[in-house]
Design a protein around this motif. Structure first.
Motif, PDB file in Angstrom:
ATOM      1  N   ALA A 276       0.826  -1.204   0.000  1.00 23.52           N
ATOM      2  CA  ALA A 276       0.000   0.000   0.000  1.00 23.52           C
ATOM      3  C   ALA A 276       0.863   1.258   0.000  1.00 23.52           C
ATOM      4  O   ALA A 276       0.557   2.241  -0.700  1.00 23.52           O
ATOM      5  CB  ALA A 276      -0.926  -0.008   1.214  1.00 23.52           C
ATOM      6  N   LEU A 277       1.948   1.254   0.779  1.00 29.02           N
ATOM      7  CA  LEU A 277       2.857   2.401   0.762  1.00 29.02           C
ATOM      8  C   LEU A 277       3.410   2.618  -0.643  1.00 29.02           C
ATOM      9  O   LEU A 277       3.458   3.748  -1.141  1.00 29.02           O
ATOM     10  CB  LEU A 277       4.001   2.175   1.755  1.00 29.02           C
ATOM     11  CG  LEU A 277       3.645   2.168   3.239  1.00 29.02           C
ATOM     12  CD1 LEU A 277       4.835   1.681   4.066  1.00 29.02           C
ATOM     13  CD2 LEU A 277       3.209   3.549   3.719  1.00 29.02           C
ATOM     14  N   GLY A 278       3.820   1.512  -1.286  1.00 28.13           N
ATOM     15  CA  GLY A 278       4.343   1.623  -2.641  1.00 28.13           C
ATOM     16  C   GLY A 278       3.294   2.104  -3.625  1.00 28.13           C
ATOM     17  O   GLY A 278       3.579   2.930  -4.501  1.00 28.13           O
ATOM     18  N   ALA A 279       2.066   1.597  -3.503  1.00 29.06           N
ATOM     19  CA  ALA A 279       0.991   2.003  -4.416  1.00 29.06           C
ATOM     20  C   ALA A 279       0.653   3.480  -4.234  1.00 29.06           C
ATOM     21  O   ALA A 279       0.365   4.187  -5.207  1.00 29.06           O
ATOM     22  CB  ALA A 279      -0.243   1.140  -4.182  1.00 29.06           C
ATOM     23  N   HIS A 280       0.671   3.949  -2.980  1.00 30.13           N
ATOM     24  CA  HIS A 280       0.361   5.364  -2.731  1.00 30.13           C
ATOM     25  C   HIS A 280       1.421   6.264  -3.362  1.00 30.13           C
ATOM     26  O   HIS A 280       1.087   7.289  -3.973  1.00 30.13           O
ATOM     27  CB  HIS A 280       0.284   5.626  -1.233  1.00 30.13           C
ATOM     28  CG  HIS A 280      -0.164   7.024  -0.906  1.00 30.13           C
ATOM     29  ND1 HIS A 280      -1.493   7.359  -0.742  1.00 30.13           N
ATOM     30  CD2 HIS A 280       0.535   8.181  -0.746  1.00 30.13           C
ATOM     31  CE1 HIS A 280      -1.594   8.640  -0.491  1.00 30.13           C
ATOM     32  NE2 HIS A 280      -0.372   9.170  -0.486  1.00 30.13           N
ATOM     33  N   ARG A 281       2.681   5.873  -3.222  1.00 27.59           N
ATOM     34  CA  ARG A 281       3.778   6.711  -3.715  1.00 27.59           C
ATOM     35  C   ARG A 281       3.960   6.594  -5.226  1.00 27.59           C
ATOM     36  O   ARG A 281       4.215   7.601  -5.921  1.00 27.59           O
ATOM     37  CB  ARG A 281       5.082   6.296  -3.006  1.00 27.59           C
ATOM     38  CG  ARG A 281       6.350   6.893  -3.579  1.00 27.59           C
ATOM     39  CD  ARG A 281       6.413   8.396  -3.394  1.00 27.59           C
ATOM     40  NE  ARG A 281       7.672   8.931  -3.917  1.00 27.59           N
ATOM     41  CZ  ARG A 281       7.893   9.247  -5.194  1.00 27.59           C
ATOM     42  NH1 ARG A 281       6.932   9.078  -6.098  1.00 27.59           N
ATOM     43  NH2 ARG A 281       9.070   9.730  -5.561  1.00 27.59           N
ATOM     44  N   LEU A 282       3.803   5.375  -5.777  1.00 22.72           N
ATOM     45  CA  LEU A 282       4.158   5.129  -7.173  1.00 22.72           C
ATOM     46  C   LEU A 282       2.965   4.980  -8.093  1.00 22.72           C
ATOM     47  O   LEU A 282       3.108   5.039  -9.310  1.00 22.72           O
ATOM     48  CB  LEU A 282       5.024   3.865  -7.276  1.00 22.72           C
ATOM     49  CG  LEU A 282       6.287   3.844  -6.407  1.00 22.72           C
ATOM     50  CD1 LEU A 282       6.934   2.467  -6.453  1.00 22.72           C
ATOM     51  CD2 LEU A 282       7.269   4.918  -6.853  1.00 22.72           C
ATOM     52  N   GLY A 283       1.783   4.762  -7.512  1.00 24.38           N
ATOM     53  CA  GLY A 283       0.595   4.493  -8.311  1.00 24.38           C
ATOM     54  C   GLY A 283       0.372   2.997  -8.459  1.00 24.38           C
ATOM     55  O   GLY A 283       1.296   2.195  -8.343  1.00 24.38           O
ATOM     56  N   ASP A 284      -0.871   2.625  -8.713  1.00 23.59           N
ATOM     57  CA  ASP A 284      -1.235   1.218  -8.825  1.00 23.59           C
ATOM     58  C   ASP A 284      -0.716   0.569 -10.104  1.00 23.59           C
ATOM     59  O   ASP A 284      -0.350  -0.612 -10.122  1.00 23.59           O
ATOM     60  CB  ASP A 284      -2.760   1.056  -8.810  1.00 23.59           C
ATOM     61  CG  ASP A 284      -3.385   1.426  -7.476  1.00 23.59           C
ATOM     62  OD1 ASP A 284      -2.729   1.190  -6.435  1.00 23.59           O
ATOM     63  OD2 ASP A 284      -4.518   1.940  -7.480  1.00 23.59           O
ATOM     64  N   THR A 285      -0.682   1.316 -11.184  1.00 27.77           N
ATOM     65  CA  THR A 285      -0.540   0.737 -12.518  1.00 27.77           C
ATOM     66  C   THR A 285       0.726  -0.083 -12.694  1.00 27.77           C
ATOM     67  O   THR A 285       0.696  -1.193 -13.237  1.00 27.77           O
ATOM     68  CB  THR A 285      -0.581   1.832 -13.584  1.00 27.77           C
ATOM     69  OG1 THR A 285      -1.777   2.600 -13.430  1.00 27.77           O
ATOM     70  CG2 THR A 285      -0.529   1.231 -14.977  1.00 27.77           C
ATOM     71  N   GLY A 286       1.842   0.423 -12.223  1.00 25.62           N
ATOM     72  CA  GLY A 286       3.109  -0.252 -12.485  1.00 25.62           C
ATOM     73  C   GLY A 286       3.547  -1.216 -11.416  1.00 25.62           C
ATOM     74  O   GLY A 286       4.614  -1.825 -11.538  1.00 25.62           O
ATOM     75  N   LEU A 287       2.762  -1.388 -10.341  1.00 26.90           N
ATOM     76  CA  LEU A 287       3.191  -2.190  -9.200  1.00 26.90           C
ATOM     77  C   LEU A 287       2.562  -3.576  -9.225  1.00 26.90           C
ATOM     78  O   LEU A 287       1.337  -3.718  -9.280  1.00 26.90           O
ATOM     79  CB  LEU A 287       2.827  -1.475  -7.893  1.00 26.90           C
ATOM     80  CG  LEU A 287       3.188  -2.193  -6.589  1.00 26.90           C
ATOM     81  CD1 LEU A 287       4.694  -2.455  -6.506  1.00 26.90           C
ATOM     82  CD2 LEU A 287       2.733  -1.380  -5.378  1.00 26.90           C
ATOM     83  N   THR A 288       3.405  -4.601  -9.187  1.00 27.74           N
ATOM     84  CA  THR A 288       2.975  -5.992  -9.072  1.00 27.74           C
ATOM     85  C   THR A 288       3.553  -6.564  -7.788  1.00 27.74           C
ATOM     86  O   THR A 288       4.741  -6.362  -7.496  1.00 27.74           O
ATOM     87  CB  THR A 288       3.460  -6.831 -10.269  1.00 27.74           C
ATOM     88  OG1 THR A 288       2.897  -6.315 -11.473  1.00 27.74           O
ATOM     89  CG2 THR A 288       3.072  -8.295 -10.113  1.00 27.74           C
ATOM     90  N   SER A 289       2.728  -7.286  -7.019  1.00 28.67           N
ATOM     91  CA  SER A 289       3.195  -7.886  -5.767  1.00 28.67           C
ATOM     92  C   SER A 289       2.793  -9.350  -5.720  1.00 28.67           C
ATOM     93  O   SER A 289       1.674  -9.714  -6.091  1.00 28.67           O
ATOM     94  CB  SER A 289       2.603  -7.133  -4.572  1.00 28.67           C
ATOM     95  OG  SER A 289       3.151  -7.606  -3.354  1.00 28.67           O
TER      96      SER A 289
END
Length: 380
Positions: free
Chosen positions: A133-146
């Motif tokens: 969630a911290l990563g999604a808030h800072r970087l946006g949802d589109t490019g983040l895969t977990s």
């Protein structure tokens, strides 16, 4: 009584004041992401217990929310199956297998990774989803895969992320295989430790991209490495000066331990103080020398045990103020550890930040000072 928003703001302030948060955008993420949605009940160790036992802290307990917003690792699973809800009362012993890592470590790593909005980022180990969630808030949802290995943990994280308003791409599976369909990636961050850098990661991160991962072993000594990918399957990097410790990936973890019987062997004086292995870097150097050995004990009494070969080494104080080591088996474990510790001591016991790593030609080599310095191959 402080509200969750108050506690988030206080946590962001503390982490900024102590130098952990150096980028305002990550401080904004701390103030925005409700950690309580991702943790729920958690285990805390019972002081003085051995082996360590745990009790559950629930949202009905008065100290639950303060614990959520402390800079503390919160254990959320034991032995790969036991959740805090399974232990409503009393205590239980077990080995932590999932947790919400203390925020300062997670945020320091996100900043060290240097990811920017618009880049493709792969996170290995969703866990509770708080780091995601911290990563999604800072970087946006589109490019983040977990990716999360445990289906039950992945399901809970998916629900929490959706409730918090984030929608990164989530996958349940073996993170050590990465996710080729979502790549190539510009950055990869791992919130579990590994014995070596998985080959899939090295091929799924584009040349010029970065991998941030904690290297560990069967003695559970840890060191955080930041690698630059230089070509398909190749990378070079340095270890970070800040300590980081994560649970080892389950497929890289040591096998179940049978009962240890201390058997007779060959005894000799040891040329190093066994307590050198209690130092954070010293213990890691010893693990580099004997990566398949399990280490127990402390101070003058250290035990190394290689399950695969049955080799053993144990140290003890002698009557002259020195120490002895007793070894048996085909692998002289203490000989290897002793030589590595002496190399480290001859270099004035540098911290992990003076070490580097090179991945090339099917080998992964950790070195001290420079690539021409003393080196150890990781067990691939």
């Amino acid at each position: 009584m402080s509200t969750p928003a108050d506690l988030r703001a206080a946590l962001a302030h503390r982490l900024t004041a102590d130098g952990t948060l150096t980028e305002p955008a990550w401080a904004d993420a701390v103030r925005a992401v409700p950690r309580e949605l991702f943790v729920g009940p958690y285990f805390v160790p019972v002081a003085g217990s051995f082996p360590t036992s745990y009790r559950t802290v629930r949202d009905s307990d008065p100290d639950w929310l303060d614990g959520i917003y402390s800079d503390t690792t919160l254990v959320t699973q034991l032995d790969g199956r036991t959740s805090p809800d399974d232990v409503p009362d009393g205590t239980i012993t077990g080995i932590p297998t999932s947790s919400s890592t203390l925020p300062s470590v997670v945020l320091r790593m996100w900043q060290q990774l240097g990811a920017q909005a618009g880049q493709r980022v792969l996170e290995i180990g969703t866990g509770t989803g708080y780091s995601t969630a911290l990563g999604a808030h800072r970087l946006g949802d589109t490019g983040l895969t977990s990716i999360e290995y445990d289906p039950a943990i992945a399901a809970a994280a998916t629900t929490a992320l959706k409730t918090a308003g984030y929608a990164p791409r989530l996958i349940t599976g073996d993170g050590l295989r990465g996710n080729r369909d979502g790549g190539p990636y510009d950055r990869l961050i791992a919130t579990c430790s590994v014995r070596y850098i998985p080959l899939a990661w090295l091929h799924q991160v584009t040349p010029g991209g970065r991998i941030l991962a904690t290297l560990s072993g069967w003695s559970y000594a840890n060191a955080l490495a930041l690698l630059d990918v230089t070509g398909p399957g190749e990378a070079t990097g340095r270890f970070m000066s800040d300590p980081a410790s994560f649970m080892i990936a389950r497929s890289h973890d040591r096998p179940p331990m049978p009962t240890l019987d201390l058997l007779r062997g060959q005894e000799r004086p040891t040329r190093i103080d066994p307590a050198a292995l209690d130092d954070w870097t010293g213990g890691w150097v010893a693990q580099l020398a004997a990566p398949s050995a399990i280490r127990t004990g402390a101070g003058a009494q250290q035990i190394l045990w290689d399950i695969a070969t049955g080799s053993q080494a144990r140290t003890a104080s002698d009557s002259d103020g020195g120490w002895t080591v007793t070894q048996r088996g085909p692998v002289r474990l203490w000989d290897k550890v002793e030589q590595s510790i002496q190399l480290w001591q001859d270099a004035d016991e540098p911290h992990q930040g003076e070490f580097g790593i090179t991945v090339f030609g099917g080998t992964q080599r950790v070195w001290l000072g420079s690539e021409a310095g003393p080196s150890w191959n990781l067990p691939i």
